[in-house]
Write a protein that holds these residues in place. Structure first.
Motif, short mmCIF file in Angstrom:
data_model
loop_
_atom_site.label_atom_id
_atom_site.label_comp_id
_atom_site.label_asym_id
_atom_site.label_seq_id
_atom_site.Cartn_x
_atom_site.Cartn_y
_atom_site.Cartn_z
N ALA A 20 -13.76 -6.88 -9.45
CA ALA A 20 -12.85 -7.80 -10.15
C ALA A 20 -12.45 -7.27 -11.53
O ALA A 20 -11.46 -7.72 -12.10
CB ALA A 20 -13.52 -9.17 -10.29
N GLU A 21 -13.20 -6.32 -12.08
CA GLU A 21 -12.88 -5.78 -13.40
C GLU A 21 -11.69 -4.83 -13.34
O GLU A 21 -11.45 -4.16 -12.33
CB GLU A 21 -14.10 -5.04 -13.97
CG GLU A 21 -15.26 -5.95 -14.36
CD GLU A 21 -16.38 -5.16 -15.03
OE1 GLU A 21 -16.06 -4.22 -15.80
OE2 GLU A 21 -17.56 -5.48 -14.76
N ALA A 22 -10.94 -4.78 -14.45
CA ALA A 22 -9.80 -3.86 -14.54
C ALA A 22 -10.31 -2.49 -14.94
O ALA A 22 -10.49 -2.20 -16.13
CB ALA A 22 -8.78 -4.39 -15.55
N LEU A 23 -10.57 -1.65 -13.96
CA LEU A 23 -11.14 -0.32 -14.23
C LEU A 23 -10.30 0.75 -13.54
O LEU A 23 -9.70 0.51 -12.48
CB LEU A 23 -12.58 -0.24 -13.70
CG LEU A 23 -13.63 -1.14 -14.36
CD1 LEU A 23 -14.92 -1.11 -13.55
CD2 LEU A 23 -13.89 -0.69 -15.79
N GLU A 24 -10.29 1.94 -14.12
CA GLU A 24 -9.68 3.08 -13.47
C GLU A 24 -10.55 3.48 -12.26
O GLU A 24 -11.76 3.23 -12.27
CB GLU A 24 -9.58 4.25 -14.44
CG GLU A 24 -8.52 4.07 -15.51
CD GLU A 24 -7.12 4.00 -14.90
OE1 GLU A 24 -6.76 4.89 -14.10
OE2 GLU A 24 -6.40 3.02 -15.20
N ARG A 28 -14.60 3.05 -11.88
CA ARG A 28 -15.15 2.07 -10.94
C ARG A 28 -16.17 2.74 -10.03
O ARG A 28 -17.25 2.19 -9.78
CB ARG A 28 -14.02 1.44 -10.11
CG ARG A 28 -14.47 0.20 -9.32
CD ARG A 28 -13.38 -0.29 -8.38
NE ARG A 28 -12.10 -0.45 -9.02
CZ ARG A 28 -11.74 -1.51 -9.74
NH1 ARG A 28 -12.58 -2.50 -9.91
NH2 ARG A 28 -10.53 -1.58 -10.28
N ASP A 164 -6.72 3.63 -3.56
CA ASP A 164 -7.20 3.69 -4.94
C ASP A 164 -7.68 5.08 -5.33
O ASP A 164 -7.51 5.51 -6.47
CB ASP A 164 -8.36 2.69 -5.13
CG ASP A 164 -7.84 1.27 -5.29
OD1 ASP A 164 -6.60 1.10 -5.21
OD2 ASP A 164 -8.65 0.34 -5.48
#
Length: 756
Positions: A20-24, A28, A164
């Protein structure tokens, strides 16, 4: 109660938070392997991703040298990681370095670690990478730890599949998911189709992976399993499902699998470990598929498809999808990819958008293949693995001439096939220009080129091809694409539509030819036959079930009221069968006349010559019928004792060799003596060189697929028939059996500049 470390539920909760986190993507992955190592009390956690060049590249690690990320690599099958990827099976080792497959990578610094647990990263049974944990101490990882790592690998598989990780690939490198793949299948219908994949049963994408309430998910799973079992029981109880036969056997297998406790237990365990019910189905099925794909037992490998279908049905129950979910919005160049499908399902797709069909399990004689041929769709069959290797939207090429399927093709392959398609299009343009030209040879001999048909979708091709009429209308196709026997009204409507589309051109209707390889699932026949091609089929069946024939004849008589009706009886073995059929037809004529129905002005009854016994009744046959049509496919297979579906024999005997041409000449001579027209329908008529042979021995009316009329006509208009007759005469004479008729014809065509 405190959740213990190593609990799959704890790990999944942390992964859900990470997702759920905004990570590259790299950040991640780094966090994921760190979290796994912490949760499982492992000193190392590493992720290897499979590239298109069959190399496993280290994408993230906790514990090994961080400088080796994207540098350390192993070939498929090399080392422990490569072994796991190749076998799609976990490895759980107390001392990894003693395993014979162990390979030391000095850049990683892993020589100090002994215990090793690695699991494949799977999606739809396809290996996308390997996830590994390691410890310095020698220990065995428990079943719950194996389960936790497999569940985590499923999450990573979705990250890979959604693209991704593609941003992390180095220039010139591609992930295996985007690797070009060529699948060697079997050619079922000629032609080439370029387009984009449409999975007939679109892969259901599970987006909700982690459960909030295990008890709720278990209830959902239980309810869905209950509904699935009821739906299978309902299918088995329907009257149209025969009490015996392959169709029922498949459903019985489904019912057995749906009640299998081992399967259900694995689903429940996956839910207990933190997955939603639908994610549990996807995980368990992917694991099972990966294992079964590596089994050598052909029976067990075939059962894989049954498990797949069952899992898809269960997923649809859980996610509320329809049982027959077809793509509602197709690309304009759809390549339909399916394990198997019904003929009616193919007809649901708009013909103008379908460029090709790929089937994993169908046979050349499957109903869907017959319909695809009628629609002019290139088909590659027996393309094993096509469904799992393809994704919706992938570029694809179907080579129906060679039976190959190219998924995500290289630019040079695509360019070569595009040129092949353009060449075919230029030839089709030439054929269209010939459409209005009289069907005359170079020296003025008329030869009627008729087309074969069987469905309403064929009818526009009558005008497009320039055919002189319909030489064979396969009436059984209407029965094959229906769920139950077509009512008399539906039959009459189709026959009327055919006659109207013909607009005065002759149409020959073959009475229903079922049995043999044309099995109707809703029709309960006799006992199981050892050799159905020689069994209870065609006229034999309809004379034993006269209600079928009478209903069809009545529909045909009413549809042809006020015009000519040409009826042809299939698989005639002796003259007595024609006499019995004529008696049934006369009864229907008298019945309709009694009630004032408009009858055909002329009724012509013909017979198909497919059974060799008729060759010894030719003069009598010609006296009792109005015309004869040679069914070249069956006559050749029966004369040569050759199963035409047997690939080992497909090229062994030549249908334009002297023995078969002589048999055909005997039929023509008998027809000439009696003044009875003789035509030919079958694959032999649809190839320019064999059509040339038929014309050379005396045929003046031949029937073929609509697509074949253009090439045959292009040959005909350049053909000096009288000269060909003289050239081929020695092959037909005594002592000519040793001559190579095919070579003679090729030489003749070369000498006279005739296109073949």
């Amino acid at each position: 109660m405190r959740e213990i470390a190593g609990s799959p539920r704890v790990l999944l909760r942390r992964l859900r938070e990470l997702m759920a986190e905004a990570l590259e993507p790299q950040a991640r992955l780094d966090r994921i392997v760190r979290e796994i190592a912490s949760n499982m009390v492992a000193e190392v956690c590493s992720l290897y991703v499979l590239r298109a060049d069959s190399v496993l590249e280290l994408y993230a690690t906790e514990g090994l040298n961080p400088g080796s990320v994207h540098l350390a690599q192993l070939r498929l099958g090399q080392g422990l990681v490569g072994t796991i990827a190749a076998s799609a099976r976990p490895l759980n080792l107390q001392d990894a370095q003693k395993h014979p497959a162990f390979a030391y990578l000095p850049e990683t610094g892993e020589e100090i670690y002994h215990s090793f647990l690695g699991v494949p990263v799977l999606r739809a049974g396809r290996t996308l990478g390997v996830l590994v944990v390691q410890n310095k101490t020698m220990r065995n990882y428990g079943d719950d730890e194996v389960e936790a790592l497999e569940t985590t690998a499923m999450v990573i598989a979705e990250m890979i599949a959604t693209g991704d990780l593609r941003r992390l690939t180095r220039p010139g490198m591609e992930l295996d998911l985007s690797r070009p793949v060529t699948i060697e299948g079997v050619p079922f219908n000629e032609g080439v189709g370029l387009g984009h994949v449409v999975l007939h049963e679109p892969r259901i994408v599970v987006t909700n992976l982690f459960n909030e309430d295990a008890d709720l998910e278990l209830r959902k799973l239980e309810n869905a399993l209950g509904s699935l079992r009821l739906s299978i029981d309902d299918m088995l109880s329907r009257r149209e499902i025969a009490s015996e036969g392959e169709h029922r056997a498949v459903l019985e297998a489904y019912r057995m699998f749906a009640h299998d406790r081992g399967w259900v237990r694995r689903l429940e365990e996956a839910v207990h470990n933190g997955l939603t019910a639908e994610a549990a189905v996807e995980k368990v099925q992917s694991d099972m598929r990966a294992r079964m794909m590596h089994m050598t037992d052909p029976y067990l490998r075939e059962r894989m498809n049954d498990f797949d279908d069952l899992a898809y049905r269960l997923l649809r129950q859980l996610m509320g999808g329809g049982a027959d979910a077809l793509a509602t919005s197709l690309p304009k160049d759809a390549i339909i990819v399916s394990r198997a499908m019904g003929a009616a399902e193919l007809l649901d797709y708009p013909r103008d958008k379908v460029r090709g069909l790929v089937l994993e399990d169908a046979a050349a004689t499957s109903h869907v293949v017959i319909v695809a041929r009628a629609m002019g769709i290139p088909v590659a069959g027996q393309a094993k693995g096509a469904v799992s290797m393809a994704e919706n939207g992938d570029a694809a090429i179907v080579d129906g001439d060679e039976g190959k399927v190219h998924l995500r093709p290289q630019p040079d392959v695509e360019a070569a096939y595009a040129e092949k398609v353009r060449f075919r299009a230029r030839r089709q343009e030439l054929y269209r220009e010939l459409r209005e030209r009289p069907s005359l040879s170079k020296d003025g001999v008329r030869v009627d080129l008729m087309m074969n048909a069987g469905l309403a979708v064929d009818l526009p091709q009558l005008a497009d091809s320039g055919a002189a009429g319909i030489g064979l209308f396969r009436s059984e196709l209407q029965f094959m694409v229906a769920a139950t026997f077509p009512r008399a009204e539906a039959q009459e409507a189709l026959y009327r539509q055919v006659l109207e589309a013909a607009d005065g051109k002759p149409v020959t209707f073959r009475t229903i030819d079922i049995g043999g390889d044309k099995v109707l699932p809703y029709f309960r026949g006799g006992e199981k036959e050892e050799n159905p091609a020689l069994g209870w089929r065609a006229i034999r069946l309809t004379l034993d079930r006269p209600g079928l024939l009478r209903t069809q004849v009545r529909a045909l008589l009413k549809a042809a009221g006020g015009g000519e009706l040409r009826l042809m009886l299939p698989m005639v073995t002796e003259i007595g069968e024609i006499t019995k059929a004529r008696h049934l037809i006369d009864r229907e004529v008298n019945h309709l006349a009694r009630f004032g129905h408009l009858l055909p002005t002329r009724l012509k009854l013909g017979a198909m010559l497919e059974v060799p016994s008729l060759l010894f009744q030719l003069d009598e046959l010609m006296r009792v019928v109005d015309f004869v049509s040679v069914g070249s496919n069956d006559l050749f297979q029966f004369l040569t004792a050759t199963d035409r579906g047997n690939g080992m024999l497909s090229g062994r005997f030549d249908p334009i060799s002297a023995p078969f041409l002589r048999a055909l000449k005997h039929v023509l001579d008998a027809g000439a003596r009696a003044g009875t027209p003789v035509t030919l329908c079958g694959e032999l008529a649809g190839r320019p060189i064999s059509a040339m042979a038929l014309i050379g021995i005396g045929f003046r009316s031949i029937s073929m697929s609509a697509a074949a009329i253009g090439p045959v006509k292009a040959m005909l208009v350049e053909l000096p028939v009288r000269e060909l007759e003289r050239a081929i005469a020695p092959v037909l004479a005594d002592g000519g059996a040793s001559r190579d008729a095919r070579a003679l014809l090729r030489d003749f065509a070369t000498a006279h500049d005739i296109p073949l």
